[in-house]
Write a protein that holds these residues in place. Structure first.
Motif, PDB file in Angstrom:
ATOM      1  N   ARG A 170       0.846  -1.201   0.000  1.00 22.85           N
ATOM      2  CA  ARG A 170       0.000   0.000   0.000  1.00 22.85           C
ATOM      3  C   ARG A 170       0.881   1.252   0.000  1.00 22.85           C
ATOM      4  NH1 ARG A 170       0.138  -1.817   5.426  1.00 22.85           N
ATOM      5  NH2 ARG A 170       0.597  -0.159   6.964  1.00 22.85           N
ATOM      6  N   ASP A 171       0.279   2.384  -0.318  1.00 20.78           N
ATOM      7  CA  ASP A 171       1.018   3.639  -0.345  1.00 20.78           C
ATOM      8  C   ASP A 171       1.412   4.080   1.063  1.00 20.78           C
ATOM      9  OD1 ASP A 171       1.147   4.122  -3.037  1.00 20.78           O
ATOM     10  OD2 ASP A 171      -0.742   5.217  -3.124  1.00 20.78           O
ATOM     11  N   VAL A 172       2.579   4.714   1.158  1.00 15.41           N
ATOM     12  CA  VAL A 172       2.968   5.373   2.400  1.00 15.41           C
ATOM     13  C   VAL A 172       2.235   6.710   2.454  1.00 15.41           C
ATOM     14  CG1 VAL A 172       4.876   6.438   3.665  1.00 15.41           C
ATOM     15  CG2 VAL A 172       5.222   4.261   2.464  1.00 15.41           C
ATOM     16  N   ILE A 173       1.413   6.892   3.490  1.00 17.82           N
ATOM     17  CA  ILE A 173       0.561   8.079   3.595  1.00 17.82           C
ATOM     18  C   ILE A 173       1.128   9.110   4.567  1.00 17.82           C
ATOM     19  CG2 ILE A 173      -1.745   8.898   4.252  1.00 17.82           C
ATOM     20  CD1 ILE A 173      -2.793   6.108   3.432  1.00 17.82           C
ATOM     21  N   ALA A 174       1.657   8.649   5.688  1.00 19.91           N
ATOM     22  CA  ALA A 174       2.093   9.568   6.751  1.00 19.91           C
ATOM     23  C   ALA A 174       3.219  10.483   6.275  1.00 19.91           C
ATOM     24  CB  ALA A 174       2.549   8.765   7.962  1.00 19.91           C
ATOM     25  N   GLN A 177       8.042  11.351  10.210  1.00 20.02           N
ATOM     26  CA  GLN A 177       9.040  10.286  10.195  1.00 20.02           C
ATOM     27  C   GLN A 177       9.521  10.050  11.621  1.00 20.02           C
ATOM     28  OE1 GLN A 177      12.077  11.402   7.310  1.00 20.02           O
ATOM     29  NE2 GLN A 177      11.107  10.096   5.784  1.00 20.02           N
ATOM     30  N   THR A 199       6.316   2.585  13.309  1.00 20.55           N
ATOM     31  CA  THR A 199       6.516   3.807  12.532  1.00 20.55           C
ATOM     32  C   THR A 199       5.131   4.423  12.333  1.00 20.55           C
ATOM     33  OG1 THR A 199       6.171   2.888  10.313  1.00 20.55           O
ATOM     34  CG2 THR A 199       8.361   2.568  11.287  1.00 20.55           C
ATOM     35  N   GLU A 201       3.517   4.397   9.790  1.00 20.65           N
ATOM     36  CA  GLU A 201       2.825   3.538   8.824  1.00 20.65           C
ATOM     37  C   GLU A 201       2.597   2.117   9.322  1.00 20.65           C
ATOM     38  OE1 GLU A 201       1.455   3.966   5.886  1.00 20.65           O
ATOM     39  OE2 GLU A 201       1.905   6.094   5.787  1.00 20.65           O
ATOM     40  N   SER A 202       3.519   1.607  10.159  1.00 20.99           N
ATOM     41  CA  SER A 202       3.582   0.157  10.364  1.00 20.99           C
ATOM     42  C   SER A 202       3.815  -0.216  11.821  1.00 20.99           C
ATOM     43  CB  SER A 202       4.722  -0.432   9.522  1.00 20.99           C
ATOM     44  OG  SER A 202       4.675   0.050   8.200  1.00 20.99           O
ATOM     45  N   ASP A 233       1.160  -5.238  11.320  1.00 18.91           N
ATOM     46  CA  ASP A 233       1.453  -5.595   9.925  1.00 18.91           C
ATOM     47  C   ASP A 233       2.102  -6.964   9.822  1.00 18.91           C
ATOM     48  OD1 ASP A 233       1.142  -3.143   7.886  1.00 18.91           O
ATOM     49  OD2 ASP A 233       1.617  -2.378   9.877  1.00 18.91           O
ATOM     50  N   PRO A 315       4.850  -1.248   4.106  1.00 18.88           N
ATOM     51  CA  PRO A 315       5.129  -0.241   3.080  1.00 18.88           C
ATOM     52  C   PRO A 315       6.473   0.462   3.247  1.00 18.88           C
ATOM     53  CG  PRO A 315       2.926   0.049   3.969  1.00 18.88           C
ATOM     54  CD  PRO A 315       3.591  -0.979   4.814  1.00 18.88           C
ATOM     55  N   ASP A 316       6.948   0.563   4.499  1.00 17.78           N
ATOM     56  CA  ASP A 316       8.178   1.304   4.758  1.00 17.78           C
ATOM     57  C   ASP A 316       9.241   0.466   5.467  1.00 17.78           C
ATOM     58  OD1 ASP A 316       6.633   1.072   7.017  1.00 17.78           O
ATOM     59  OD2 ASP A 316       7.116   3.054   7.813  1.00 17.78           O
TER      60      ASP A 316
END
Length: 629
Positions: A170-174, A177, A199, A201-202, A233, A315-316
C-alpha cells in the motif's frame, strides 16, 4: 495510488521489458512477492536473466507462475522423465498456493543439472517452479505434517497471501518520520521475548514467548501500544525456542490475522515445540493458553525467508535474516526502515563462535544504526570454557558415573543443546574416549534432530561434509535409541548404566521429571546441566544446591545424585564473545540496547560496551518506549 492502479502500472512496465512473444497475463501481489502470471512459462524459462533484471529494476521479489498449472499427477511423470533415474528422487511435493514444486532427491545436483539446465527443462515441461532439496537421512513427521497441512489449506493461503501482499504494498501516507521500539517483555529478565517496532505507517512484533519458571508468563500483550492486534502488519520470529515463540498462536486466538516471518526450519521447529508445549501443560493439569487450531493458523499464516533475502514486510520496512549461530534456523532480524531512513537489528539469541552445528553469528550489515542484543551471559564473570575443554569434562563425568554403575541424566532443550551434546558423545564413543553404552533420547529430541537433517544448508560446512561426502552421519549412530513409551522409560530407569538426554532443559516439566522421581535419590547417578537455568526454574534451584524440593501439591523431590554444570555447550555467547561481537561489528551502531538477561547482567554489559567502545547504551525495563528517530 490505489493498489489496482499500481498493479496496472507494473503490468505495463513488465510488458515493455519482456521480449516479444512472451505473454504477461496478469500481475498480483502475493505476500512479499510480485507474481507474474503467464500463459507461456516455457518462454520465461528460456530467458535466464529476465527475472533478475525485472527484480532489480522494479525493486521487488519477482516470481513467475503459469496461469494454468499442470495436473500434479501428470507433472510427477514429466519430472521423472526429464530428470531420469540417477537422481534418486524420493518425494515430490506441490505447493499450490505458490506454484512451486519441491523435489527431494538423494542426488540434488542431478535434478538441478549443469548451471540449472535441468530445472529450466522441468519448468518448460510442467510450468511449476521447481525447488530441489536433498533427501533427509531421518524423516521428520513434523515437516511432513506441515507440508500436508499447507497443501490442504492452499486455497485459503492463496487468498490470505494476496490480502497480505496488498497490505504490504500500500502507499505510504504519513508525512511524519519517527521510529519507536516498545519493550513488551525480555528486559532485565530471560524469557517472554516481545518487542514492538512502530513507525507512522507500520507495526511489527518481534517474537512472542513464554517466561520459563515464572508465574508472570506472557509478554505484556494487553497494553494499548499493541492493540488492536489487527493493526499489526507482521510478526517476525527470530528462532524456535519457547521463550521466543510459545505465544505466537495466542495472537491468532485474540484476533491477529497477519503473517509470521521466519526461516523455514524455525517454522517447523516452532510448530513442533508449540504442540509439545500444549501436550506437556495438559498432562500436568495446567490450563492451556490456546489449542492446536491456533498452531495451525500460525502455520497457515507463516511466510518463510532464507538468510540474506531482502523482503518487504510493510510499506516502509524491509526485513533481512542473518545467521545467529544459536539453534537451527535462528536469525538476527535486520530492519531497513523508510527510504534509507534508519536500520535496526534484533539479535534474538546469538552465538558468536563456531560450534559443532553452526557457523558463528553474522555481525556485518550494509547499514546499522541501532542494535537490541541479548545479554544472557553478559555479566563480567560469565566466561565459558572452550568447547573442547567442556567436552573433556563431560567425558570424565560420564566415564566416572558409568564406571560406578550409575546413569547420567542430561536435561537439554530438544532443539540445539541436545544435538550438540549428541555429536560430542557420539564422537567420544567412536574415538574410544567414552565406554560403549546406550544413549537414550527422550522427549522431542529425535524429531528435532530429524528436522536438522531436513535443512542441511543451515548446518556448518564441516558437519555437512561429514554427513554427505564422508558418509558418516553421527545422528544415525547405533549408540542412540529413542524412548517412545512409558514402558521403555521404565526399562531405561531400571536397566544398565547409560546416558539419558531428555527434555525439558530447565526441568520445568517434561519426561526429565520421571527420571528425577525415580533416580534422584540414587547417589550413583548424576544430573548434568549443559544449558542456562533461568531464575525460578527447578533447574536453577537444584543448581543452587536444593536437595528437597516440593513439586505439585503433595510431592517432594529428593536429590541425592551428583549435580554438575558443564559450561561451554551453551548456544548463547559468553561475556567475551558478546564484547567481541560488538568489537568486530561493521558498521558500528550508534545505539545498543542490552536485553534478554538478568538485571545485573544487562546493566553490566551496557556499561562495559559504553566504556570500551563509546557507543550509547541502554538496559531497558519492560513497558518502556524508545524513540530511535
Amino acid at each position: 495510488m490505489l493498489i489496482e492502479e499500481r498493479l496496472k502500472e507494473l503490468h505495463e512496465k513488465i510488458k515493455r521489458k519482456v521480449p516479444k512473444g512472451i505473454t504477461v497475463a496478469s500481475v498480483e501481489f502475493e505476500g512479499p512477492e510480485l507474481v507474474i502470471y503467464t500463459d507461456d512459462p516455457k518462454s520465461f524459462a528460456d530467458q535466464d536473466d529476465l527475472i533478475k533484471i525485472l527484480a532489480r529494476e522494479l525493486r521487488k521479489r519477482i516470481v513467475v507462475r503459469p496461469t494454468i498449472l499442470e495436473d500434479p499427477e501428470r507433472a510427477v511423470t514429466a519430472i521423472k522423465e526429464v530428470v531420469g533415474d540417477n537422481a534418486g528422487i524420493t518425494d515430490i511435493f506441490f505447493e499450490q498456493d505458490t506454484g512451486e514444486v519441491l523435489i527431494e532427491a538423494e542426488k540434488p545436483g542431478v535434478v538441478i543439472g549443469k548451471n540449472g539446465a535441468t530445472l529450466r527443462d522441468i519448468t518448460k515441461e510442467i510450468g511449476w517452479t521447481p525447488k530441489v532439496v536433498r533427501t533427509p537421512p531421518i524423516e521428520s513427521s513434523t515437516v511432513k505434517q506441515v507440508r500436508q497441512y499447507l497443501r490442504a489449506a492452499h486455497q485459503e493461503r492463496k487468498e490470505l497471501l494476496r490480502r497480505i501482499g496488498r497490505r504490504i504494498h500500500r502507499d505510504v501516507i504519513a508525512k511524519d518520520q519517527w521510529i519507536r521500539v516498545t519493550t513488551l517483555g525480555c528486559c532485565r529478565e530471560v524469557g517472554r521475548a516481545a518487542f514492538l517496532l512502530s513507525t507512522p505507517e507500520s507495526r511489527i512484533l518481534i517474537d512472542c514467548g513464554e517466561n520459563p519458571g515464572n508465574s508472570t508468563s506472557t509478554p505484556y500483550l494487553y497494553v494499548p501500544e499493541i492493540h488492536p492486534l489487527t493493526q499489526l502488519d507482521a510478526v517476525v520470529l527470530t528462532h524456535a525456542h519457547l521463550d521466543h515463540c510459545a505465544y505466537i498462536p495466542l495472537l491468532y486466538k485474540y484476533g491477529y490475522t497477519g503473517p509470521v516471518y521466519s526461516t523455514p526450519p524455525t517454522r517447523d521447529l516452532a510448530a513442533m515445540l508449540q504442540l509439545d508445549y500444549l501436550d506437556v501443560m495438559n498432562k500436568e493439569g495446567n490450563t492451556i493458553p490456546y489449542s492446536s487450531n491456533e498452531v495451525k493458523e500460525y502455520i497457515k499464516h507463516s511466510i518463510v525467508i532464507n538468510y540474506g533475502c531482502v523482503t518487504d514486510i510493510a510499506p516502509d520496512i524491509k526485513l533481512t535474516f542473518h545467521n545467529a549461530g544459536h539453534i537451527l534456523g535462528s536469525a538476527i532480524a535486520h530492519f531497513h526502515i523508510g527510504d534509507g531512513l534508519y536500520n535496526v537489528a534484533f539479535t534474538g539469541d546469538i552465538h558468536y563462535g563456531k560450534s559443532r552445528l553452526f557457523n558463528a553469528a553474522t555481525n556485518h550489515f550494509p547499514r546499522l544504526e541501532a542494535l537490541l542484543m541479548e545479554s544472557t551471559y553478559g555479566g563480567a564473570g560469565d566466561m565459558q570454557p572452550p568447547r573442547a575443554e567442556a567436552e573433556e569434562k563431560l567425558y570424565s563425568i560420564i566415564s566416572d558415573v558409568i564406571g560406578r554403575g550409575g546413569k547420567v541424566i542430561i536435561p537439554a532443550f530438544s532443539v540445539g543443546r541436545s544435538q550438540e551434546v549428541m555429536l560430542a558423545i557420539e564422537e567420544g564413543i567412536r574415538l574410544e574416549k567414552l565406554p560403549k553404552m546406550k544413549v537414550y533420547l527422550d522427549g522431542m529430541i529425535k524429531e528435532a534432530t530429524a528436522i536438522h537433517t531436513t535443512y542441511p544448508e543451515y548446518l556448518n560446512s564441516d558437519l555437512r561434509n561429514l554427513i554427505f561426502k564422508e558418509g558418516l552421519n553421527p545422528f544415525l549412530s547405533d549408540c542412540f535409541e529413542q524412548v517412545d513409551s512409558p514402558d521403555k522409560r521404565e526399562k531405561v530407569i531400571t536397566g544398565d548404566p547409560c546416558v539419558v538426554i531428555t527434555t525439558s532443559g530447565m526441568l520445568n516439566g517434561g519426561p526429565v521429571m520421571e527420571y528425577l522421581r525415580s533416580l534422584g535419590s540414587d547417589e550413583r547417578c548424576a544430573l548434568v546441566f549443559v544449558g542456562y537455568q533461568a531464575d525460578g526454574t527447578l533447574g536453577r534451584r537444584i543448581q543452587k544446591g536444593w536437595r528437597e524440593i516440593p513439586i505439585g501439591n503433595r510431592e517432594t523431590l529428593v536429590i541425592n545424585l551428583e549435580c554438575f554444570t558443564v559450561d561451554g555447550f551453551s548456544g548463547h555467547s559468553d561475556r567475551r564473545q558478546l564484547m567481541n561481537f560488538v568489537s568486530h561489528m561493521q558498521p558500528k551502531p550508534e545505539k545498543i540496547f542490552t536485553i534478554h538477561g538478568e538485571e545485573s547482567k544487562t546493566l553490566d554489559l551496557a556499561s562495559s560496551i559504553y566504556k570500551k567502545y563509546h557507543i550509547q547504551t541502554m538496559a531497558p525495563m519492560n513497558l518502556e518506549t524508545y524513540r530511535l528517530v
